[in-house]
Design an enzyme around this catalytic site. Structure first.
Site, PDB file in Angstrom:
ATOM      1  N   ASP A 200      -2.256  -2.592   4.838  1.00 50.60           N
ATOM      2  CA  ASP A 200      -0.837  -3.006   4.808  1.00 50.60           C
ATOM      3  C   ASP A 200      -0.003  -1.767   4.468  1.00 50.60           C
ATOM      4  OD1 ASP A 200       1.452  -4.754   4.749  1.00 50.60           O
ATOM      5  OD2 ASP A 200       1.396  -4.654   2.568  1.00 50.60           O
ATOM      6  N   SER A 201       1.299  -1.906   4.664  1.00 48.83           N
ATOM      7  CA  SER A 201       2.199  -0.809   4.310  1.00 48.83           C
ATOM      8  C   SER A 201       2.283  -0.616   2.789  1.00 48.83           C
ATOM      9  CB  SER A 201       3.595  -1.102   4.861  1.00 48.83           C
ATOM     10  OG  SER A 201       4.032  -2.352   4.371  1.00 48.83           O
TER      11      SER A 201
ATOM     12  N   TYR B 266       7.704  -0.484   6.137  1.00 44.83           N
ATOM     13  CA  TYR B 266       7.572  -0.204   7.568  1.00 44.83           C
ATOM     14  C   TYR B 266       8.599  -1.021   8.373  1.00 44.83           C
ATOM     15  CZ  TYR B 266       2.850   1.983   7.348  1.00 44.83           C
ATOM     16  OH  TYR B 266       1.783   2.800   7.145  1.00 44.83           O
ATOM     17  N   GLY B 267       8.990  -2.140   7.804  1.00 41.55           N
ATOM     18  CA  GLY B 267       9.762  -3.141   8.558  1.00 41.55           C
ATOM     19  C   GLY B 267      11.140  -2.704   9.003  1.00 41.55           C
TER      20      GLY B 267
ATOM     21  N   CYS C 298      -0.606  -6.890   7.799  1.00 40.25           N
ATOM     22  CA  CYS C 298       0.818  -6.547   7.868  1.00 40.25           C
ATOM     23  C   CYS C 298       1.341  -7.086   9.195  1.00 40.25           C
ATOM     24  CB  CYS C 298       0.962  -5.033   7.812  1.00 40.25           C
ATOM     25  SG  CYS C 298       2.650  -4.461   8.005  1.00 40.25           S
ATOM     26  N   ASN C 299       2.325  -7.946   9.110  1.00 41.35           N
ATOM     27  CA  ASN C 299       2.880  -8.534  10.336  1.00 41.35           C
ATOM     28  C   ASN C 299       3.586  -7.486  11.191  1.00 41.35           C
ATOM     29  OD1 ASN C 299       2.910 -11.798  10.201  1.00 41.35           O
ATOM     30  ND2 ASN C 299       2.877 -10.904   8.162  1.00 41.35           N
TER      31      ASN C 299
ATOM     32  N   GLU D  73       8.038  -5.349  -3.932  1.00 45.28           N
ATOM     33  CA  GLU D  73       7.516  -4.051  -4.377  1.00 45.28           C
ATOM     34  C   GLU D  73       8.012  -3.716  -5.790  1.00 45.28           C
ATOM     35  OE1 GLU D  73       5.376  -1.659  -2.879  1.00 45.28           O
ATOM     36  OE2 GLU D  73       4.921  -3.035  -1.240  1.00 45.28           O
TER      37      GLU D  73
ATOM     38  N   CYS E  99       5.580 -12.070   6.877  1.00 38.65           N
ATOM     39  CA  CYS E  99       5.409 -10.769   6.232  1.00 38.65           C
ATOM     40  C   CYS E  99       4.485 -11.030   5.066  1.00 38.65           C
ATOM     41  CB  CYS E  99       6.754 -10.232   5.743  1.00 38.65           C
ATOM     42  SG  CYS E  99       6.584  -8.769   4.694  1.00 38.65           S
ATOM     43  N   THR E 100       3.479 -10.189   4.901  1.00 38.17           N
ATOM     44  CA  THR E 100       2.473 -10.478   3.873  1.00 38.17           C
ATOM     45  C   THR E 100       2.995 -10.264   2.451  1.00 38.17           C
ATOM     46  OG1 THR E 100       1.587  -8.267   4.234  1.00 38.17           O
ATOM     47  CG2 THR E 100       0.492 -10.095   5.365  1.00 38.17           C
ATOM     48  N   HIS E 101       4.168  -9.678   2.334  1.00 36.56           N
ATOM     49  CA  HIS E 101       4.784  -9.593   1.005  1.00 36.56           C
ATOM     50  C   HIS E 101       5.354 -10.953   0.560  1.00 36.56           C
ATOM     51  CE1 HIS E 101       4.652  -5.263   1.652  1.00 36.56           C
ATOM     52  NE2 HIS E 101       5.107  -5.054   0.437  1.00 36.56           N
TER      53      HIS E 101
HETATM   54  N1  DGL Z   1       3.882  -6.530   4.549  1.00 39.44           N
HETATM   55  C1  DGL Z   1       4.422  -6.110   5.781  1.00 39.44           C
HETATM   56  C2  DGL Z   1       4.454  -7.223   6.799  1.00 39.44           C
HETATM   57  O1  DGL Z   1       3.638  -8.131   6.743  1.00 39.44           O
HETATM   58  C3  DGL Z   1       5.695  -5.360   5.871  1.00 39.44           C
HETATM   59  C4  DGL Z   1       6.409  -4.803   4.750  1.00 39.44           C
HETATM   60  C5  DGL Z   1       7.130  -3.567   5.127  1.00 39.44           C
HETATM   61  O2  DGL Z   1       6.509  -2.516   5.032  1.00 39.44           O
HETATM   62  O3  DGL Z   1       8.318  -3.634   5.517  1.00 39.44           O
HETATM   63  O4  DGL Z   1       5.263  -7.217   7.710  1.00 39.44           O
END
Ligand code: DGL
Length: 248
Positions: free
Chosen positions: A7-8, A39-40, A70-71, A150, A181-183
């Site tokens: 994941d990011s 990353y998003g 990570c989506n 985060e 999003c996995t967050h």
């Molecule tokens: N956890 C990541 C996802 O599932 C993205 C978070 C990010 O880096 O913006 O999309």
């Protein structure tokens, strides 16, 4: 099986939690690109470049499988990762679409897709769901959720204000909300309160378990898997959060 989970940042830990609950794997190597999260909000070429670097990071471990937890990366870079990797690479978006289709009986159901700006712009969930006959879709980028998670802000005033800001124009209460999003599962309790108990929340971790179970034989359970955590910056902070989250 020895697997890599990428994941990011810390969001992929929500996927690791599901993998551990179901005792699927003997060994897990987690890699969070904490130096470059989020990353998003980045563009496609950057996301692909970082994703390929993650495959290279895993090379020395001789993995049997890489799970893209990570989506955002799943939406943009699966093809490139598969080209680069020596093992299968599985992403969470396809699994999330499948889990949503399985949980909703009625194709008229109203579905709200949440994700980072990049994931929402990719329309990956909409394409998958439309192909399965679902048309009543709303999508909303909620990139700020990533920063809140985060920062370990999982409830309270700032989060409530962020909900109000993002959800003010959401029409009718959705029957399902895709946590794309996995967050976002780290905000699960507050999201459930906001949308109400009748709304089903689709979680990437649970979805990937369901998806993997169709492809692999998990009759042998692994109660005490070996897990190693790596991060591109501040591995100790990631390990600390991992210990906290995986125990609760
Ligand atoms: N956890 C990541 C996802 O599932 C993205 C978070 C990010 O880096 O913006 O999309």
């Amino acid at each position: 099986m020895k697997i890599g989970v990428f994941d990011s940042g810390i969001g992929g830990l929500t996927v690791v939690k599901s993998l551990l609950e179901h005792q699927l794997f003997k060994e897990i190597i987690y890699y969070g690109d904490t130096a470059r999260v989020p990353y998003g909000v980045k563009d496609k070429t950057t996301i692909i470049r970082y994703a390929i670097e993650a495959v290279d990071f895993f090379k020395e471990f001789s993995l049997d499988l890489i799970i893209v937890a990570c989506n955002t990366v799943s939406a943009y870079a699966l093809y490139e990762m598969r080209q680069r990797a020596k093992c299968p690479v599985i992403g969470v978006v396809e699994a999330g679409v499948m889990a949503t289709v399985n949980i909703l009986e009625d194709t008229d159901s109203n579905i709200l897709i949440l994700g980072t700006k990049a994931t929402i712009n990719s329309k990956s969930y909409e394409i998958g769901l439309t192909n399965s006959g679902f048309k009543n879709l709303q999508a909303k980028e909620t990139s700020l959720f990533v920063s809140l998670v985060e920062e370990e802000i999982y409830s309270g005033k700032i989060l409530n204000e962020t909900f109000k800001y993002y959800f003010k124009d959401i029409k009718q209460n959705p029957q399902a909300v895709i946590l794309g999003c996995t967050h976002f599962p780290l905000l699960k309790d507050e999201l459930q309160k906001y949308f109400g108990e009748d709304t089903k929340l689709i979680h990437s971790g649970e979805a990937i378990v369901e998806h993997l179970s169709l492809q692999f034989d998990f009759s042998k359970k692994h109660q005490n898997p070996k897990i190693q955590f790596f991060a591109s910056e501040n591995t100790d902070a990631l390990k600390k959060i991992a210990l906290k989250w995986l125990q609760t």
